[in-house]
Design a protein around this motif. Sequence first.
Motif, PDB file in Angstrom:
ATOM      1  N   UNK A  31      10.299  15.307 -10.937  1.00  0.00           N
ATOM      2  CA  UNK A  31       9.186  15.366 -11.897  1.00  0.00           C
ATOM      3  C   UNK A  31       8.000  14.559 -11.370  1.00  0.00           C
ATOM      4  N   UNK A  32       8.280  13.374 -10.838  1.00  0.00           N
ATOM      5  CA  UNK A  32       7.214  12.524 -10.302  1.00  0.00           C
ATOM      6  C   UNK A  32       6.518  13.199  -9.116  1.00  0.00           C
ATOM      7  N   UNK A  33       7.290  13.777  -8.215  1.00  0.00           N
ATOM      8  CA  UNK A  33       6.707  14.463  -7.064  1.00  0.00           C
ATOM      9  C   UNK A  33       5.847  15.644  -7.498  1.00  0.00           C
ATOM     10  N   UNK A  34       6.317  16.414  -8.476  1.00  0.00           N
ATOM     11  CA  UNK A  34       5.545  17.554  -8.972  1.00  0.00           C
ATOM     12  C   UNK A  34       4.261  17.098  -9.654  1.00  0.00           C
ATOM     13  N   UNK A  35       4.328  16.028 -10.405  1.00  0.00           N
ATOM     14  CA  UNK A  35       3.142  15.509 -11.084  1.00  0.00           C
ATOM     15  C   UNK A  35       2.090  15.073 -10.070  1.00  0.00           C
ATOM     16  N   UNK A  36       2.509  14.347  -9.053  1.00  0.00           N
ATOM     17  CA  UNK A  36       1.580  13.884  -8.020  1.00  0.00           C
ATOM     18  C   UNK A  36       1.010  15.076  -7.247  1.00  0.00           C
ATOM     19  N   UNK A  37       1.864  15.994  -6.840  1.00  0.00           N
ATOM     20  CA  UNK A  37       1.402  17.149  -6.062  1.00  0.00           C
ATOM     21  C   UNK A  37       0.495  18.063  -6.881  1.00  0.00           C
ATOM     22  N   UNK A  38       0.636  18.054  -8.199  1.00  0.00           N
ATOM     23  CA  UNK A  38      -0.179  18.917  -9.048  1.00  0.00           C
ATOM     24  C   UNK A  38      -1.466  18.282  -9.538  1.00  0.00           C
ATOM     25  N   UNK A  39      -1.728  17.052  -9.148  1.00  0.00           N
ATOM     26  CA  UNK A  39      -2.925  16.354  -9.626  1.00  0.00           C
ATOM     27  C   UNK A  39      -4.185  16.947  -9.013  1.00  0.00           C
ATOM     28  N   UNK A  40      -5.214  17.057  -9.813  1.00  0.00           N
ATOM     29  CA  UNK A  40      -6.533  17.413  -9.272  1.00  0.00           C
ATOM     30  C   UNK A  40      -7.210  16.159  -8.747  1.00  0.00           C
ATOM     31  N   UNK A  41      -7.055  15.048  -9.482  1.00  0.00           N
ATOM     32  CA  UNK A  41      -7.570  13.748  -9.053  1.00  0.00           C
ATOM     33  C   UNK A  41      -6.402  12.776  -9.099  1.00  0.00           C
ATOM     34  N   UNK A  42      -6.198  12.076  -7.986  1.00  0.00           N
ATOM     35  CA  UNK A  42      -5.056  11.176  -7.833  1.00  0.00           C
ATOM     36  C   UNK A  42      -5.544   9.811  -7.375  1.00  0.00           C
ATOM     37  N   UNK A  43      -5.286   8.791  -8.177  1.00  0.00           N
ATOM     38  CA  UNK A  43      -5.556   7.410  -7.785  1.00  0.00           C
ATOM     39  C   UNK A  43      -4.244   6.859  -7.245  1.00  0.00           C
ATOM     40  N   UNK A  44      -4.243   6.449  -5.979  1.00  0.00           N
ATOM     41  CA  UNK A  44      -3.044   5.934  -5.327  1.00  0.00           C
ATOM     42  C   UNK A  44      -3.246   4.444  -5.082  1.00  0.00           C
ATOM     43  N   UNK A  45      -2.400   3.635  -5.713  1.00  0.00           N
ATOM     44  CA  UNK A  45      -2.598   2.189  -5.661  1.00  0.00           C
ATOM     45  C   UNK A  45      -1.359   1.470  -5.165  1.00  0.00           C
ATOM     46  N   UNK A  46      -1.621   0.381  -4.453  1.00  0.00           N
ATOM     47  CA  UNK A  46      -0.543  -0.453  -3.934  1.00  0.00           C
ATOM     48  C   UNK A  46      -1.056  -1.872  -3.760  1.00  0.00           C
ATOM     49  N   UNK A  47      -0.163  -2.842  -3.878  1.00  0.00           N
ATOM     50  CA  UNK A  47      -0.549  -4.164  -3.408  1.00  0.00           C
ATOM     51  C   UNK A  47      -0.549  -4.127  -1.881  1.00  0.00           C
ATOM     52  N   UNK A  48      -1.218  -5.074  -1.285  1.00  0.00           N
ATOM     53  CA  UNK A  48      -1.215  -5.169   0.164  1.00  0.00           C
ATOM     54  C   UNK A  48      -0.031  -6.019   0.596  1.00  0.00           C
ATOM     55  N   UNK A  49       0.875  -5.406   1.359  1.00  0.00           N
ATOM     56  CA  UNK A  49       2.031  -6.098   1.922  1.00  0.00           C
ATOM     57  C   UNK A  49       1.914  -6.015   3.436  1.00  0.00           C
ATOM     58  N   UNK A  50       1.913  -7.121   4.097  1.00  0.00           N
ATOM     59  CA  UNK A  50       1.852  -7.162   5.565  1.00  0.00           C
ATOM     60  C   UNK A  50       0.696  -6.311   6.086  1.00  0.00           C
ATOM     61  N   UNK A  51      -0.472  -6.448   5.452  1.00  0.00           N
ATOM     62  CA  UNK A  51      -1.715  -5.795   5.845  1.00  0.00           C
ATOM     63  C   UNK A  51      -1.710  -4.279   5.673  1.00  0.00           C
ATOM     64  N   UNK A  52      -0.828  -3.754   4.830  1.00  0.00           N
ATOM     65  CA  UNK A  52      -0.811  -2.321   4.548  1.00  0.00           C
ATOM     66  C   UNK A  52      -0.246  -2.093   3.143  1.00  0.00           C
ATOM     67  N   UNK A  53       0.037  -0.852   2.803  1.00  0.00           N
ATOM     68  CA  UNK A  53       0.619  -0.534   1.498  1.00  0.00           C
ATOM     69  C   UNK A  53       2.128  -0.731   1.551  1.00  0.00           C
ATOM     70  N   UNK A  54       2.778  -0.675   0.400  1.00  0.00           N
ATOM     71  CA  UNK A  54       4.206  -0.990   0.318  1.00  0.00           C
ATOM     72  C   UNK A  54       5.086   0.094   0.934  1.00  0.00           C
ATOM     73  N   UNK A  55       6.255  -0.318   1.368  1.00  0.00           N
ATOM     74  CA  UNK A  55       7.255   0.628   1.857  1.00  0.00           C
ATOM     75  C   UNK A  55       7.723   1.563   0.763  1.00  0.00           C
TER      76      UNK A  55
END
Length: 174
Positions: free
Chosen positions: A61-85
Amino acid sequence: MSSLVVLVGNPRGGSRTHLAAVSAAEALGRRIGHEGPPEVVDLSAIGPHLFTPGPSPILEVALELVAGARVLVVASPTYKATYTGLLKAFLDRLPGGALTATVALPLLVMGAPRHALAVELHLRPVLVELGALVPTPGLALLEAEIPDLDRVLADWTERVAPQVIAAVEKRATA
């Protein structure tokens, strides 16, 4: 515009990243004429399903919701100078081209300004690799700016909203 989705890649529930991401999506939604709250995929709640063998309905369900988004805000804290694993593991579950109908906006929450380029150097490329159109610079949000989040997001949405609207229209006619 039909769907506005937030993908939060923080392994901790109730995080500052979650707050910033949802607030950013709500502020952007108001500027681009999206009605209602954004839908949220919080990986802290579904993280264990990423690493179990076999199908997982909650993950699908989560994958379908993300793939079906027209606008997607993708957020992460910075871990080791990049996004999370955790965010990487989720994005790796999406097939190539899964975001071709999506306008994506990367957002990283960071402790120090020295990590500001991580949003452009690490998060943007993976979104583009998945087919997303990323029409604006990512938002590099310092933890110290969170108490002043409304002002930061007002400035950000004023800059990015016209580009997001144009990109959504471009994707709709492509």
